[in-house]
Design a protein around this motif. Structure first.
Motif, PDB file in Angstrom:
ATOM      1  N   GLU A   1     -42.542 -19.076 -12.034  1.00 49.86           N
ATOM      2  CA  GLU A   1     -41.497 -19.085 -11.015  1.00 49.86           C
ATOM      3  C   GLU A   1     -40.740 -20.400 -10.926  1.00 49.86           C
ATOM      4  O   GLU A   1     -39.528 -20.426 -10.847  1.00 49.86           O
ATOM      5  N   ARG A   2     -41.487 -21.537 -10.905  1.00 52.33           N
ATOM      6  CA  ARG A   2     -40.758 -22.774 -10.642  1.00 52.33           C
ATOM      7  C   ARG A   2     -41.561 -23.994 -11.050  1.00 52.33           C
ATOM      8  O   ARG A   2     -42.764 -23.932 -11.277  1.00 52.33           O
TER       9      ARG A   2
ATOM     10  N   ARG B   1     -46.923 -18.928 -11.991  1.00 56.09           N
ATOM     11  CA  ARG B   1     -46.432 -17.547 -12.034  1.00 56.09           C
ATOM     12  C   ARG B   1     -45.022 -17.453 -12.615  1.00 56.09           C
ATOM     13  O   ARG B   1     -44.231 -16.580 -12.232  1.00 56.09           O
TER      14      ARG B   1
END
Length: 528
Positions: A433-434, A431
């Motif tokens: 994100e990380r 997503r």
């Protein structure tokens, strides 16, 4: 006779001689043919090149019909069919050289995917019907692995009895089938579908294999399946026992001594590449990147010519911190110590490699980067760095071979995006994100994790457009002075990349001084 006189006087209009109807009666006269040969220029030939994504072509040159037999049989066995033959005017079947053009119809990927899904469903049914002997051969290595991948992902969710896999694993001798069976059992463990007895039996068997099996692919498959069995302590114990800095016995894997005290040592896989392999992507590959000249991924043969070792995982935050405690990671995306190190530029990566060589006790004369120079623009490459045994970045050819491990598809598990989230962290499952902990998704056939996705990985090489090569390209040193204006290669794709950029042949490039939160690396070395 009149024509002979005219030609002696300089007449040269061969077209008139051949085309004028008044002279048609002379065309069968051998004297007329000789006259034409005197005034007509040597024959000229035209050729047509046609790129057709529906066919793959092979051109072979052979010395005689007898010598062509083996080459032709090999191509026919692969599905190629003869399309054209080129011979000279004095051709003799038994002795003259000639060329043969073969075509292989390319089946659209949609049809291959549909067939693989149908076959995997049929194989699942055979397992449930007790006709497993027909299924086990499907678990073996193939250039196109998609059928095996679909089958492995169906086992746990379609009611196959895990006992059939456990029994086959106990007697199976073919290495690639063993890997597949272990990963298949990992699917059952992941879905928590093993009984207490099956869990205990599998755990005991896998701990033994994790310690003793020489095959790196089995070692990686076992590691992933042990994680599904929540056996992290057992993994750590084996790693501690084999933190020797060199392989034990005939194992094609080992762990560095560096980092052993806190379980942050680097695990490496030893690779014996073939004489040559096909690098790049076919013209029909979906999302193939053509680049400014259409040659950024052109298929060609590569010869590596050495045994090499490469990191089982991307270098982690914890491993890089041991080298540089105050490195400025982007912790918003690298939130755990077992995530890949990020914000790494090319100079950081090669300096880490020299540091690791020093920590592992490798003699200075075997280090791959000159430690007397600054790790910055102007570094001069040692002329024999690929012959030295110190740690270094992988060459681009080494990286792609390690990723593909004999497969010809866009990804080492298959072709399409359908199963990508089970093998790679990318924009859809991360997503955006990380970065995620290394080794948490399924490995490839060499036991290497995250070869696609998670973090972009620096290679040693400068970025160059591929050429059209008649012979296999030798993977050799690039003698150069490093410049901040010359791009260098990164591979793998990252957690913010779309699926189209997570392909074995996909290439990225940054300037060596560029630092981004998506850039990291894994180590390699020439192994003797």
């Amino acid at each position: 006779e009149l024509w002979e006189q005219l030609i002696k006087q300089g007449y040269r209009n061969a077209t008139q001689l051949k085309a004028d109807a008044d002279f048609a009666s002379l065309h069968s006269d051998p004297r007329f043919t000789k006259l034409l040969e005197q005034i007509e220029p040597a024959p000229r030939f035209a050729a047509l090149w046609h790129a057709d994504i529906h066919f793959e072509s092979k051109l072979i040159t052979v010395d005689s019909a007898k010598e062509s037999r083996q080459s032709v049989q090999q191509l026919v066995a692969q599905g190629y069919r003869p399309q054209a033959i080129s011979v000279d005017s004095n051709f003799q079947l038994s002795t003259s050289p000639f060329q043969l053009l073969f075509h292989l119809p390319i089946i659209p990927d949609e049809e291959k995917e549909s067939l693989a899904i149908e076959q995997s469903a049929a194989a699942t049914a055979l397992l449930r019907l007790g006709a497993a002997d027909r299924v086990w051969p499907l678990l073996q290595d193939q250039p196109d692995p998609r059928l095996r991948s679909y089958l492995l992902h169906r086992l746990a969710s379609y009611g196959v009895d895990p006992q059939s896999l456990l029994k086959q694993l106990a007697t199976e001798t073919e290495v690639s089938r063993q890997r597949s069976l272990i990963l298949g059992l990992g699917e059952f463990a992941r879905a928590k579908l093993l009984s207490t007895e099956e869990h205990a039996s599998l755990l005991s068997d896998l701990i033994r294999r994790y310690s003793n099996d020489p095959d790196s692919g089995i070692h990686g498959a076992v590691e992933w399946t042990l994680r599904q069995l929540q056996a992290e302590e057992e993994i750590a114990r084996v790693k501690a026992a084999f933190s020797t800095g060199a392989p034990v016995g005939d194992r094609n894997w080992y762990l560095t001594k560096t980092g052993a005290e806190n379980n942050n040592n680097v695990a490496l896989t030893i690779i014996h590449p073939p004489d040559e392999y096909i690098m790049g992507s076919p013209v029909h590959e979906v999302n193939r990147f053509k680049g400014p000249t259409g040659q950024n991924e052109i298929r060609h043969r590569r010869h590596i010519g050495r045994i090499f070792a490469i990191g089982e995982d991307e270098v982690t935050v914890a491993q890089f911190k041991a080298f540089r405690p105050r490195h400025n990671f982007d912790t918003t995306v690298a939130q755990t110590s077992d995530s890949p190190a990020n914000e790494i530029h090319w100079y950081d990566a090669v300096e880490y490699c020299n540091w690791l060589s020093e920590k592992e006790g490798i003699p200075h004369e075997q280090w791959c980067y000159d430690p007397t120079q600054k790790y910055a623009e102007g570094m001069v490459m040692l002329p024999d760095y690929l012959q030295r045994t110190g740690y270094r970045l992988p060459s681009e050819a080494e990286w792609e071979y390690a990723c593909r491990v004999g497969t010809s598809t866009a990804r080492y598990f298959g072709q399409t995006e359908t199963l990508l989230g089970d093998y790679a962290w990318y924009t859809r499952n991360s997503r955006n994100e990380r970065l995620l902990p290394v080794g948490s998704l399924r490995p490839n056939g060499l036991g290497l994790f995250d070869m696609q996705g998670n973090v972009l990985e620096w290679c040693h090489d400068r970025a160059e457009i591929y050429g059209s090569y008649a012979e296999a390209v030798e993977d050799k040193e690039q003698a150069e002075k490093i410049s901040n204006s010359t791009y260098r290669v990164l591979r793998s794709g990252s957690f913010v990349y779309n699926a189209k950029n997570l392909r074995a042949a996909n290439r990225s490039s940054y300037l060596p001084g560029d630092r981004y939160n998506v850039s990291g690396f894994r180590v390699a070395r020439t192994y003797r």
